[in-house]
Each structure stands twice: as C-alpha cells, then as structure tokens.
Design an enzyme around this catalytic site. Structure first.
Site, PDB file in Angstrom:
ATOM      1  N   GLU A   1      -7.391   4.508   7.408  1.00  0.00           N
ATOM      2  CA  GLU A   1      -7.216   5.940   7.100  1.00  0.00           C
ATOM      3  C   GLU A   1      -8.446   6.478   6.370  1.00  0.00           C
ATOM      4  O   GLU A   1      -8.841   7.630   6.564  1.00  0.00           O
ATOM      5  CB  GLU A   1      -5.919   6.140   6.283  1.00  0.00           C
TER       6      GLU A   1
ATOM      7  N   SER B   1       2.765  -2.389  10.493  1.00  0.00           N
ATOM      8  CA  SER B   1       4.206  -2.440  10.695  1.00  0.00           C
ATOM      9  C   SER B   1       4.835  -3.791  10.350  1.00  0.00           C
ATOM     10  O   SER B   1       5.721  -4.274  11.063  1.00  0.00           O
ATOM     11  CB  SER B   1       4.554  -1.997  12.125  1.00  0.00           C
TER      12      SER B   1
ATOM     13  N   ASN C   1       0.867  -1.185   0.000  1.00  0.00           N
ATOM     14  CA  ASN C   1       0.000   0.000   0.000  1.00  0.00           C
ATOM     15  C   ASN C   1       0.899   1.228   0.000  1.00  0.00           C
ATOM     16  O   ASN C   1       1.453   1.597   1.030  1.00  0.00           O
ATOM     17  CB  ASN C   1      -0.902  -0.015   1.243  1.00  0.00           C
TER      18      ASN C   1
ATOM     19  N   GLU D   1      -6.049  -5.209  10.261  1.00  0.00           N
ATOM     20  CA  GLU D   1      -5.027  -4.200  10.533  1.00  0.00           C
ATOM     21  C   GLU D   1      -5.355  -3.459  11.826  1.00  0.00           C
ATOM     22  O   GLU D   1      -6.151  -2.509  11.815  1.00  0.00           O
ATOM     23  CB  GLU D   1      -4.985  -3.173   9.391  1.00  0.00           C
TER      24      GLU D   1
ATOM     25  N   GLY E   1       1.709   2.050  10.797  1.00  0.00           N
ATOM     26  CA  GLY E   1       2.641   3.179  10.679  1.00  0.00           C
ATOM     27  C   GLY E   1       3.282   3.574  12.003  1.00  0.00           C
ATOM     28  O   GLY E   1       3.898   4.621  12.107  1.00  0.00           O
TER      29      GLY E   1
END
Ligand code: PEP
Length: 253
Positions: free
Chosen positions: A99, A215, A9, A169, A175
């Site tokens: 997000e 991560s 991604n 996720e 991140g």
C-alpha cells in the site's frame, strides 16, 4: 533457529479506545510464546506509546510502526523519524508494504534508505515484497520479487541482513480473501531463501524469517505456517479481530 512471527498490521483502522481493547483482549491470554516465537503489533503512529505501555513486561511481544522516514530529523512535516520511534522504545518497523509502494510511490531505492536508517538505530525492518496480479499471471513473479530484494537489501552486509525480517505478500492476496495456496507460498519462500543463499550464504539465508502475508485467517494460518519456509505471517484484516489473531498466534510453528 529462526524466529516464527505473527505480525498484526492494523493499517489505518480502529480508534485508540478500540485499539486498547483489542490489545487487552489479545495479550491478556497466556500464549506461552517460546523463545523463538514473537507476536508483533504494527499499530497506527498515534497509538504507539499506548501500545508500548500495554505490552511492558510481556516476553516476545513487540509493537511496530507501520512506516518511518529515511532522514534522521529536519524539515519533513508529517513524517516520523526512527529516532522518534526509538525514543518510544519501538524496535520494529514495517517497510515497503504494497500500500505504501502503490499509494505513496515508495521505490526500492527509497526503501533501501529506510532500511539503512532503521539498522543504524537498531530497529528491525519487516521488509515487504510481493508481486501484483499481472506479474503472477505472466509467470514472472520470481524475477519481480528478487529485484525488490536486490535493490533494497543486497547492499547490506551479512550481519546486517540477519537483522531483517522479510514479508512476502502477493498483492493479489492482500485484503482480497484470496490466499496463496500453501504450494505457492512455500515455492516463493523457498525461492527467496535460495536467492539470499546465493547472494550471502545458505547459513545466513536459513536464519532469515520470511513471513507470508495475504488473507491469512484463523482457519488457514496453521496450514500456511506449517510450510517449511514460511516463518509466520503479516496479517491485516484478521489481526483486528481478537479471537482470530489469538488463533493465528497459536498457529505459529
Ligand atoms: C497486510 O496488511 O499486510 C495484509 C496481508 O492484509 P490482509 O491480511 O487483510 O490480506
């Protein structure tokens, strides 16, 4: 045998020139992906055509969009339809990334509409789910994630469900450099498979690829992907570093 998938991604990163170089560096290497392994690159919309051309003729390599709209066409300025994606040869779309859920307020219902239109156009959704930190700390992550699946996917027939890839996720791991432990990942993946088995059947549930995201790095991919219910990963930061993503692809079961 369900598919093992390394999905990149890129998010809103890289210029087109950098994207071309990155793809060249990754796909030039012989990965000898087996029939049940895939590499997927979710690139920014303006790079889809370039990326699609680059992977032409490469087996088990796919380009994905990072989003799509829920309507077929019309006065929706700035949106991208699945028909547009299909006309470029795109067959995979990431849906419901945290997000998008957080910054663009995408709800489970809205995502159900997007799932539907993707399936209507034979586009595979990589459906993202996952809990924020406060839910993990409260210990209610199973209920939270099961609700996301229920409200966006359970209207599907068993045959339709088989066309979905799920990406678990945990938001606190995206991140942040804070990866879920293999125990946490395996536990949630096994739980998600069990709820799908209950809703559909264990045969159907065993066919669904469930990717882990949060991560994933070159140095932890092998361990995470080694979990019996983890079928690869959806990778942000490490996917825009050629050597790291090559290692991640090679870490697939
Ligand atoms: C992601 O973008 O879905 C993701 C998991 O990002 P990162 O690998 O950087 O945590």
């Amino acid at each position: 045998m369900r598919k093992q998938i390394a999905a990149a991604n890129w998010k809103m990163n890289l210029t087109i020139q950098q994207g071309e170089q990155l793809l060249d560096a990754i796909i030039a290497k012989p990965h000898s992906l087996s029939a049940d392994q895939q590499a997927v690159f979710a690139v920014p919309f303006p790079y889809l055509a370039m990326a699609q051309q680059k992977i032409a003729g490469k087996k088990n390599v796919f380009i994905a969009a990072q989003n799509c709209y829920s309507k077929k066409s019309g006065a929706y300025t700035g949106e991208t339809s699945v028909e547009m994606l299909q006309s470029l040869g795109i067959s995979v779309v990431v849906l419901g990334h945290s997000e998008r859920r957080e910054y663009f307020e995408e709800s489970n219902q809205f995502l159900a509409d997007k799932v539907n239109i993707c399936l209507e156009y034979n586009i595979t959704p990589i459906f993202c789910c996952g809990e924020p930190l406060r839910i993990r700390e409260a210990g209610t992550q199973n209920e939270y994630v099961a609700k996301q699946l229920k409200e966006s996917l359970y209207h599907l027939s068993a045959d339709q469900l088989k066309s979905i890839v799920i990406a678990y996720e945990p938001i606190w791991a995206i991140g942040t450099g804070k990866t879920a432990t293999t125990e946490q990942a395996q536990e949630m993946h096994a739980y998600l498979r069990s709820v799908l088995a209950k809703q559909y059947s264990s045969a159907i549930a065993s066919e669904i690829s469930i990717l882990y995201g949060g991560s994933v790095k070159a140095n932890n991919a092998k361990e995470l992907f080694g979990c019996p219910d983890v079928d690869g990963g959806l990778v942000g930061g490490a996917s825009i570093i050629a050597a790291d993503f090559i290692t991640i692809i090679r870490s697939l079961k």
